[in-house]
Design a protein around this motif. Structure first.
Motif, short mmCIF file in Angstrom:
data_model
loop_
_atom_site.label_atom_id
_atom_site.label_comp_id
_atom_site.label_asym_id
_atom_site.label_seq_id
_atom_site.Cartn_x
_atom_site.Cartn_y
_atom_site.Cartn_z
N SER A 50 0.41 -1.11 0.14
CA SER A 50 0.14 0.05 0.32
C SER A 50 1.04 1.27 -0.13
O SER A 50 -0.06 2.57 0.19
N GLY A 51 2.41 1.35 -0.16
CA GLY A 51 3.39 2.39 0.12
C GLY A 51 4.17 2.32 -0.56
O GLY A 51 4.01 1.36 -2.01
N THR A 52 5.23 3.06 -0.32
CA THR A 52 6.49 3.03 -1.25
C THR A 52 7.22 3.29 -0.84
O THR A 52 8.11 3.24 0.10
N VAL A 53 8.76 2.31 -0.89
CA VAL A 53 10.07 1.54 -0.26
C VAL A 53 10.67 2.76 0.19
O VAL A 53 10.40 3.43 -0.36
N VAL A 54 10.92 3.10 1.37
CA VAL A 54 11.34 4.31 2.24
C VAL A 54 13.13 3.63 2.54
O VAL A 54 13.80 4.03 2.92
N ASP A 55 13.04 2.10 2.81
CA ASP A 55 14.13 1.81 3.62
C ASP A 55 14.03 0.32 3.19
O ASP A 55 13.27 -0.47 3.51
N LYS A 56 14.83 -0.32 3.63
CA LYS A 56 15.12 -1.28 3.91
C LYS A 56 16.01 -2.41 5.27
O LYS A 56 16.59 -1.53 5.91
N LEU A 57 14.87 -2.90 5.97
CA LEU A 57 14.91 -3.18 7.29
C LEU A 57 15.62 -4.14 7.70
O LEU A 57 16.15 -4.19 8.56
N GLY A 58 16.08 -5.69 6.78
CA GLY A 58 16.74 -5.66 7.17
C GLY A 58 16.54 -7.42 5.87
O GLY A 58 16.06 -7.45 4.67
N GLU A 59 17.54 -8.39 5.99
CA GLU A 59 17.55 -9.67 5.57
C GLU A 59 17.73 -11.32 6.33
O GLU A 59 18.49 -11.13 6.84
N GLY A 60 17.16 -11.94 5.95
CA GLY A 60 17.63 -13.19 5.92
C GLY A 60 17.63 -14.08 5.54
O GLY A 60 17.27 -14.48 3.89
N GLY A 61 17.28 -15.41 5.71
CA GLY A 61 17.49 -16.21 4.10
C GLY A 61 16.25 -16.78 3.89
O GLY A 61 16.35 -17.06 1.98
N MET A 62 15.17 -16.80 3.93
CA MET A 62 14.11 -16.17 3.45
C MET A 62 13.69 -15.34 2.89
O MET A 62 12.94 -15.33 1.75
N GLY A 63 14.10 -14.02 3.37
CA GLY A 63 13.68 -12.85 2.50
C GLY A 63 14.14 -11.80 2.41
O GLY A 63 14.56 -11.59 3.28
N ARG A 64 13.50 -10.10 2.69
CA ARG A 64 14.19 -9.15 2.83
C ARG A 64 12.55 -8.56 3.79
O ARG A 64 11.43 -8.98 3.63
N VAL A 65 13.12 -7.69 4.35
CA VAL A 65 11.74 -6.25 5.05
C VAL A 65 11.94 -5.19 4.35
O VAL A 65 13.21 -4.62 4.79
N TYR A 66 10.99 -4.65 4.58
CA TYR A 66 11.27 -3.10 4.06
C TYR A 66 10.13 -2.05 4.42
O TYR A 66 9.29 -2.94 4.95
N LYS A 67 10.90 -1.21 4.55
CA LYS A 67 9.63 -0.24 5.08
C LYS A 67 9.18 0.69 4.14
O LYS A 67 10.02 1.12 3.41
N ILE A 68 7.13 0.90 4.08
CA ILE A 68 7.16 1.46 2.95
C ILE A 68 6.76 2.71 3.92
O ILE A 68 6.06 2.50 5.32
N LYS A 69 6.07 3.46 2.93
CA LYS A 69 5.19 5.02 3.48
C LYS A 69 3.88 4.77 2.88
O LYS A 69 3.94 4.79 1.43
N ASN A 70 3.36 4.82 3.93
CA ASN A 70 1.26 5.05 2.54
C ASN A 70 1.65 6.25 3.01
O ASN A 70 1.22 7.30 3.93
N LYS A 71 1.52 6.89 1.89
CA LYS A 71 1.36 8.58 1.58
C LYS A 71 0.13 9.20 2.44
O LYS A 71 -0.36 9.73 2.75
N LYS A 72 -1.18 8.45 1.78
CA LYS A 72 -2.86 7.97 1.68
C LYS A 72 -2.88 8.78 3.54
O LYS A 72 -3.60 9.38 3.45
N LEU A 73 -2.19 7.98 4.12
CA LEU A 73 -3.04 7.60 5.54
C LEU A 73 -1.67 8.26 6.25
O LEU A 73 -1.86 8.51 7.56
#
Length: 140
Positions: A50-73
């Motif tokens: 529901s937003g746009t990527v603003v940062d990568k928070l972390g990474e592991g063997g299964m995948g990655r976690v990103y921080k997104i910003k929902n501009k509408k909310l």
């Protein structure tokens, strides 16, 4: 005391080994272990969930976690995206994780907002909790 989770008890060692060593794409020699380098980072500004990527928070063997910003909310969320696109067992467990967590409403458990796909890869969109990583907490 048995520390295995319920889903870990449902698979045997051969399935775990195959999940890591089998090719992720048909007619491919690329294993699940190598896939993180195959699927490039999602760049800042790309629409994800529901937003746009603003940062990568972390990474592991299964995948990655990103921080997104929902501009509408005007809110931030975290998106956990799986690296694997073809291993049915891993994808089913990832979806199962989201469905189970979505049933909980507790201040100590992150709230799941949605599950969807991005370029054929499953992701879980969840509330973003600002704070230190578990690695940082354990080191201090």
């Amino acid at each position: 005391m048995d520390t295995n989770t319920e889903w870990e008890k449902t698979i045997n060692e051969d399935e775990r080994t195959n999940a890591l060593s089998n090719p992720i794409l048909p007619n491919s020699n690329i294993s699940n272990i190598q896939q993180a380098s195959v699927f490039p980072e999602i760049e800042k500004g790309v629409t994800l969930g529901s937003g746009t990527v603003v940062d990568k928070l972390g990474e592991g063997g299964m995948g990655r976690v990103y921080k997104i910003k929902n501009k509408k909310l005007a809110t931030f969320r975290a998106v956990k995206i799986i690296n694997n696109i073809s291993n049915i067992t891993i994808n089913e467990r990832f979806e199962w994780e989201a469905k189970i967590l979505a049933q909980f409403n507790h201040p100590a458990i992150v709230r799941i907002v949605d599950i969807d796909t991005f370029k054929q890869r499953l992701f879980i969109e969840m509330e973003y909790i600002n704070g230190s990583s578990i690695d940082h907490i354990l080191k201090t």
